[in-house]
Design an enzyme around this catalytic site. Sequence first.
Site, PDB file in Angstrom:
ATOM      1  N   LYS A 219     -13.268  -0.432   6.296  1.00 10.29           N
ATOM      2  CA  LYS A 219     -13.853  -1.144   5.241  1.00 10.29           C
ATOM      3  C   LYS A 219     -15.068  -2.118   5.665  1.00 10.29           C
ATOM      4  O   LYS A 219     -16.137  -2.052   5.297  1.00 10.29           O
ATOM      5  CB  LYS A 219     -12.883  -1.966   4.657  1.00 10.29           C
ATOM      6  CG  LYS A 219     -11.744  -1.213   3.717  1.00 10.29           C
ATOM      7  CD  LYS A 219     -10.703  -0.629   4.435  1.00 10.29           C
ATOM      8  CE  LYS A 219      -9.818   0.381   3.671  1.00 10.29           C
ATOM      9  NZ  LYS A 219      -8.720   0.694   4.561  1.00 10.29           N
TER      10      LYS A 219
ATOM     11  N   ASP B 114      -0.786  -5.747   8.915  1.00 10.59           N
ATOM     12  CA  ASP B 114      -1.724  -4.678   8.717  1.00 10.59           C
ATOM     13  C   ASP B 114      -3.041  -5.540   8.362  1.00 10.59           C
ATOM     14  O   ASP B 114      -3.127  -5.965   7.122  1.00 10.59           O
ATOM     15  CB  ASP B 114      -1.284  -4.014   7.672  1.00 10.59           C
ATOM     16  CG  ASP B 114      -2.140  -2.482   7.235  1.00 10.59           C
ATOM     17  OD1 ASP B 114      -3.164  -2.570   8.005  1.00 10.59           O
ATOM     18  OD2 ASP B 114      -1.908  -1.702   6.465  1.00 10.59           O
TER      19      ASP B 114
ATOM     20  N   TRP C  41       0.842  -1.213   0.118  1.00 17.48           N
ATOM     21  CA  TRP C  41       0.083   0.041   0.027  1.00 17.48           C
ATOM     22  C   TRP C  41       0.874   1.112  -0.127  1.00 17.48           C
ATOM     23  O   TRP C  41       1.689   1.218   0.674  1.00 17.48           O
ATOM     24  CB  TRP C  41      -0.950  -0.112   1.408  1.00 17.48           C
ATOM     25  CG  TRP C  41      -1.867   0.995   1.212  1.00 17.48           C
ATOM     26  CD1 TRP C  41      -2.471   1.724   0.473  1.00 17.48           C
ATOM     27  CD2 TRP C  41      -2.145   1.815   2.498  1.00 17.48           C
ATOM     28  NE1 TRP C  41      -3.387   2.628   0.839  1.00 17.48           N
ATOM     29  CE2 TRP C  41      -2.996   2.935   2.154  1.00 17.48           C
ATOM     30  CE3 TRP C  41      -1.631   1.957   3.981  1.00 17.48           C
ATOM     31  CZ2 TRP C  41      -3.500   3.760   3.339  1.00 17.48           C
ATOM     32  CZ3 TRP C  41      -2.122   2.687   4.759  1.00 17.48           C
ATOM     33  CH2 TRP C  41      -2.902   3.524   4.243  1.00 17.48           C
TER      34      TRP C  41
END
Length: 395
Positions: A246, A211, A130
């Site tokens: 999310k 993560d 990311w």
Amino acid sequence: MFEALQPLPQDPILQLMQTFREDDRPDKVDLGIGVYKDDAGNTPIMAAVHEAERRLLEGETTKSYVGPAGSAGFNSAMAELILGSNSPLVRDGRVSVIQTPGGCGALRMAAEFLRLCKADTKVWVSTPTWANHLPLLGGAGLTIREYPYLNPETLQVDFGAMLETLERADAGDVVLLHGCCHNPSGADLSLAQWQEVTSLIQRKGLLPFVDMAYQGLGEGLDADAAGLRHLASALPEMLIAASCSKNFGLYRERTGALALVSETATVNAAATSQLLSVIRSHYSMPPAHGASIVETILGDDDLRAQWQQELNGMCERILHLRHAFAGALSPVGDFEFIARQRGMFSFLGISPEQVGRLRKEHGIYMLESSRVNVAGLNDHVLPQVASALREVLGK
């Protein structure tokens, strides 16, 4: 003071968002911005979130600070969500969870904490990873090292190269791993590969940092956390950054958590006090609203069941789109890797020039790297996207 400053180029994702908004073609398709979308192209508020907010509005009695650690109820609920119910780590006092301003806040506070522990900390990140991992971790003063992850030819995990590179890591180095739904590739480790990585980390004396930004959007809440939980069960120390953006749809509420796993309860108490001191010197205390929503949902059996049903529906929709997308692209080439991957993102493996043609000639927007947000598709636009790709690829 400010006269010598020069303007920086706009973030490519934000620039793409702006260009898309300015495009007046009615059939334009946004596959670039990394948020979940429903079949109508909206990022909806979950019904469970609506109900939790209604209860908060009626019952909340104060807007006072929540303290640097955030809400104890939220932290406890997140520990169970991430590590599983009846986790021995929680039972033995080896883990503490701290509420943070989103997953970004968790990542940055972890980086600041690691620098406090060891000023010359090296953290190994996947290639690709990311984009914001690098400024969040490097901006705290950590040294960034990279390990190969995605094979650009097959668009699958290059596991052998990953292990070979991590063998060169030194004891005390940090390894950043994506818990599930790898961003930006969608290529995840299998449970067997998680077990091999765990053995390597254990043997080399490395510190795992996971993560977990998409739990529940790959194959389900427990399946998505299986690798992380195996890692946590085998190692004395670990860091976990979790996001509620999310799986609860709380993007703008900036709700996240940082879990700190230590070898003993005594060590954990000391380490947590240091982490809280780091937090106090940065943003002092996290915002309360998003965490209160999550705590309300996870603390009520009916609301939790409703939320999980909605989340399962989102997960199933993404899996359907992956298989449908791979099938729709079969005349263009072999895109079966899209069906095998998980989460919202995949690379198409096409050139920046072809990405530019898709945008200019067909109004189909994606990042220059060809990363697409699969959740930006629906059954209506799939044939349009496949037709455009066939034309651009000359097939």
